[in-house]
Write a protein that holds these residues in place. Structure first.
Motif, PDB file in Angstrom:
ATOM      1  N   ALA A   1      17.650  -3.407   8.605  1.00  0.00           N
ATOM      2  CA  ALA A   1      17.198  -4.083   7.387  1.00  0.00           C
ATOM      3  C   ALA A   1      18.374  -4.542   6.538  1.00  0.00           C
ATOM      4  O   ALA A   1      19.363  -3.822   6.377  1.00  0.00           O
ATOM      5  CB  ALA A   1      16.310  -3.146   6.566  1.00  0.00           C
ATOM      6  N   ASN A   2      18.244  -5.759   5.985  1.00  0.00           N
ATOM      7  CA  ASN A   2      19.102  -6.269   4.903  1.00  0.00           C
ATOM      8  C   ASN A   2      20.520  -6.661   5.323  1.00  0.00           C
ATOM      9  O   ASN A   2      21.373  -6.843   4.456  1.00  0.00           O
ATOM     10  CB  ASN A   2      19.184  -5.260   3.738  1.00  0.00           C
ATOM     11  N   PHE A   3      20.778  -6.806   6.603  1.00  0.00           N
ATOM     12  CA  PHE A   3      22.071  -7.327   7.040  1.00  0.00           C
ATOM     13  C   PHE A   3      21.990  -8.852   7.182  1.00  0.00           C
ATOM     14  O   PHE A   3      20.921  -9.441   7.053  1.00  0.00           O
ATOM     15  CB  PHE A   3      22.469  -6.716   8.388  1.00  0.00           C
ATOM     16  N   THR A   4      23.129  -9.501   7.468  1.00  0.00           N
ATOM     17  CA  THR A   4      23.110 -10.937   7.759  1.00  0.00           C
ATOM     18  C   THR A   4      22.333 -11.204   9.042  1.00  0.00           C
ATOM     19  O   THR A   4      21.435 -12.045   9.090  1.00  0.00           O
ATOM     20  CB  THR A   4      24.544 -11.475   7.875  1.00  0.00           C
ATOM     21  N   HIS A   5      22.691 -10.499  10.106  1.00  0.00           N
ATOM     22  CA  HIS A   5      21.927 -10.522  11.364  1.00  0.00           C
ATOM     23  C   HIS A   5      21.463  -9.099  11.629  1.00  0.00           C
ATOM     24  O   HIS A   5      22.213  -8.141  11.396  1.00  0.00           O
ATOM     25  CB  HIS A   5      22.787 -10.985  12.542  1.00  0.00           C
ATOM     26  N   GLY A   6      20.250  -8.946  12.138  1.00  0.00           N
ATOM     27  CA  GLY A   6      19.804  -7.612  12.510  1.00  0.00           C
ATOM     28  C   GLY A   6      20.542  -7.122  13.748  1.00  0.00           C
ATOM     29  O   GLY A   6      21.334  -6.183  13.700  1.00  0.00           O
ATOM     30  N   ILE A   7      20.290  -7.784  14.872  1.00  0.00           N
ATOM     31  CA  ILE A   7      20.958  -7.484  16.137  1.00  0.00           C
ATOM     32  C   ILE A   7      21.606  -8.766  16.637  1.00  0.00           C
ATOM     33  O   ILE A   7      20.931  -9.792  16.780  1.00  0.00           O
ATOM     34  CB  ILE A   7      19.978  -6.948  17.189  1.00  0.00           C
ATOM     35  N   SER A   8      22.895  -8.710  16.918  1.00  0.00           N
ATOM     36  CA  SER A   8      23.632  -9.842  17.460  1.00  0.00           C
ATOM     37  C   SER A   8      24.078  -9.499  18.878  1.00  0.00           C
ATOM     38  O   SER A   8      24.795  -8.514  19.078  1.00  0.00           O
ATOM     39  CB  SER A   8      24.853 -10.157  16.584  1.00  0.00           C
ATOM     40  N   ILE A   9      23.633 -10.294  19.839  1.00  0.00           N
ATOM     41  CA  ILE A   9      23.970 -10.076  21.255  1.00  0.00           C
ATOM     42  C   ILE A   9      24.892 -11.213  21.695  1.00  0.00           C
ATOM     43  O   ILE A   9      24.492 -12.378  21.676  1.00  0.00           O
ATOM     44  CB  ILE A   9      22.698 -10.059  22.117  1.00  0.00           C
ATOM     45  N   GLU A  10      26.121 -10.874  22.074  1.00  0.00           N
ATOM     46  CA  GLU A  10      27.090 -11.891  22.483  1.00  0.00           C
ATOM     47  C   GLU A  10      27.832 -11.447  23.735  1.00  0.00           C
ATOM     48  O   GLU A  10      28.227 -10.278  23.845  1.00  0.00           O
ATOM     49  CB  GLU A  10      28.106 -12.143  21.361  1.00  0.00           C
TER      50      GLU A  10
END
Length: 211
Positions: free
Chosen positions: A106-115
């Protein structure tokens, strides 16, 4: 309070990132229910599993049994120095063969970033009021996201972003939980190849449901 356990070594940690840093590829890390004020980076093959709340949990108006919450907004949680940074993703996946089970972000720029990650399995993730995206996928192959809920709360730009560098992405519901994307500016943005969206509820988004 040591509430993060590597089940392969039976070692307990105060912080999730410390547990990840000390894990060997293939290990499983289990979190107790509670609030974690951390940004974490998963940079090796592992399974990260959240705890179950003792009763129904209410977070930002969402009722759920998922009890492990990554956030920047609650001082009751513990954070690894420096404390959680809202301008970064709550969870960054940067390794192959990663599984994430039953977490709220919650409340981040991206919740989950997959790269730059392949063979990723995300089950039962909930993102709430993340600013740019709930889940973003780039330069990755064979990503399955199931039983998820993206609650934009009229804050999230795009619920799920599948970049043109991503391929073989599956979004689906499970037998136990329907998947949904709601109250974002755009529900799901698809630019990658071989993307499957099956039995996902996309509704009450401000602009396109799926673009």
């Amino acid at each position: 309070h040591f509430r993060v356990t590597n089940t392969n070594t039976d070692t307990k940690y105060a912080y999730v990132q410390t547990a990840i840093d000390n894990a060997t590829a293939g290990h499983t890390i289990v979190l107790e229910a509670g609030i974690y004020r951390e940004n974490i980076v998963i940079d090796k093959q592992l399974t990260l599993t959240g705890g179950t709340a003792s009763g129904t949990l209410v977070w930002d108006g969402i009722y759920t049994s998922v009890g492990s919450i990554f956030t920047v907004d609650n001082s009751d949680g513990l954070g690894t120095p420096p404390v959680a940074n809202s301008s970064r993703a709550g969870i960054t996946v940067a390794a192959n063969d990663v599984t994430i089970n039953s977490l709220i972000i919650a409340n981040f720029t991206h919740g989950i970033s997959i790269e730059d990650s392949n063979n990723i399995d995300i089950i039962g993730a909930i993102t709430i009021r993340t600013q740019v995206s709930g889940i973003s996928i780039a330069s990755s192959d064979s990503v399955t996201i199931s039983g998820f809920s993206i609650y934009g709360r009229d804050t999230t730009g795009t619920g799920i972003v599948i970049e043109d560098t991503a391929s073989s992405v599956q979004l689906l519901s499970t037998q136990d939980k329907n998947s949904s994307v709601e109250n974002c500016n755009v529900g799901i943005s698809v630019a990658g190849d071989d993307v499957s969206i099956d039995s996902v509820q996309v509704h009450t988004n401000n602009n396109d449901g799926i673009s």
